[in-house]
Design an enzyme around this catalytic site. Structure first.
Site, mmCIF file in Angstrom:
data_model
loop_
_atom_site.group_PDB
_atom_site.id
_atom_site.type_symbol
_atom_site.label_atom_id
_atom_site.label_comp_id
_atom_site.label_asym_id
_atom_site.label_seq_id
_atom_site.Cartn_x
_atom_site.Cartn_y
_atom_site.Cartn_z
ATOM 1 N N TYR A 48 0.824 -1.207 0.000
ATOM 2 C CA TYR A 48 0.000 0.000 0.000
ATOM 3 C C TYR A 48 0.862 1.263 0.000
ATOM 4 C CZ TYR A 48 -3.722 -3.185 1.643
ATOM 5 O OH TYR A 48 -4.614 -4.208 1.801
ATOM 6 N N HIS A 106 0.756 -11.718 2.400
ATOM 7 C CA HIS A 106 -0.284 -11.039 1.616
ATOM 8 C C HIS A 106 -0.914 -11.950 0.566
ATOM 9 C CE1 HIS A 106 -1.500 -6.713 0.334
ATOM 10 N NE2 HIS A 106 -2.484 -7.560 0.117
#
Length: 260
Positions: A48, A106
């Site tokens: 991010y 992730h």
């Protein structure tokens, strides 16, 4: 804020602020506003690119670190043992914290066995840098590999979950193995706003389509992490406690995937 108890014994708030695509001042403001309003769970990730902004939002809020449940994620290029250790140490510096409440893989990758990545995460946990270990986007075949090849205690699986994507079989597998589930994209990336029947139910029961959807999710003991930046939307997302989801709405959302 209602929480769920992880298999480790730690409490994880059922509602958190997702920060995917939040950058710069928007991220700082969103995190600070959410914490000011009573959120105590923030979700971020290396990819991010907003760790430092999340840290600034936490600092500006004045909320004690110990009162915040902070989740972040190891990216696909850092699954090898030494890379995981380096990532964990880097995340602490960027987030300006002494520990991470939940560190996730992730995405599963083919190049590095999940067991190797989890073993490195376990070292971070033993060093006190990470409190809990989990995964994200792990389907049945990936979890089966973890169960077969690793003894690390995986406490959470973050997956895409909303009324139009309701993976019951995967959820049952997680529940059977004491793995909590976090729903990302809980509002179907805005898809719920195009649902005319859900809009009708919203008007009938005087709760927004957002509130009905998030309530449906947390009633399943699934953690929801909707993204929001404005005070109005953050507060709306939070107003899902202290009332019962109407049976008609529950039945509708339970079967929305197959009828959508």
């Amino acid at each position: 804020m209602k929480s769920i108890e992880l298999s480790s014994g730690d409490l994880m708030p059922l509602l958190g602020l997702g920060t995917w695509e939040l950058k710069g001042d928007d991220c700082i403001k969103g995190v600070r506003t959410a914490l000011d309003l009573g959120y105590r769970h923030i979700d971020t990730a290396k990819i991010y690119g907003n760790h430092r902004q999340v840290a600034r939002g936490i600092k500006d809020s004045g909320v004690d670190r110990e009162d915040i449940f902070l989740t972040t994620k190891v990216w696909n290029d850092s699954h090898e043992y030494d890379d995981v250790i380096a990532s964990g140490e880097q995340f602490l510096e960027e987030l300006a914290v002494d520990y991470i409440d939940l560190l996730l893989i992730h995405w599963p990758v083919e190049e590095v066995p999940a067991a190797e990545t989890l073993e490195a995460m376990q070292e971070l946990k033993e060093r006190g840098l990470v409190k809990n270990i989990g995964v994200s986007n792990f389907m049945k075949e990936h979890l089966d590999e973890v169960f077969a090849e690793s003894s690390v205690d995986v406490v959470n699986n973050q997956i895409k979950f909303h009324p139009y994507h309701y993976p019951k079989e995967l959820m049952n597998l997680c529940q059977k193995n004491d793995i909590s589930v976090t729903a990302y994209s809980p509002l179907a990336r805005g898809g719920i706003f195009d649902d005319q029947e859900l809009a009708r139910l919203s008007e009938k029961y005087d709760h927004s389509v957002v509130q009905l959807t998030l309530k449906w999710i947390i009633d399943k003991d699934v953690i929801a992490i909707p993204k929001a930046t404005s005070k109005e939307h953050i507060k709306e997302n939070m107003d899902i406690f202290g009332w019962e989801l109407p049976a008609e709405v529950k039945k509708f959302l339970d079967t929305r995937e197959q009828n959508h």
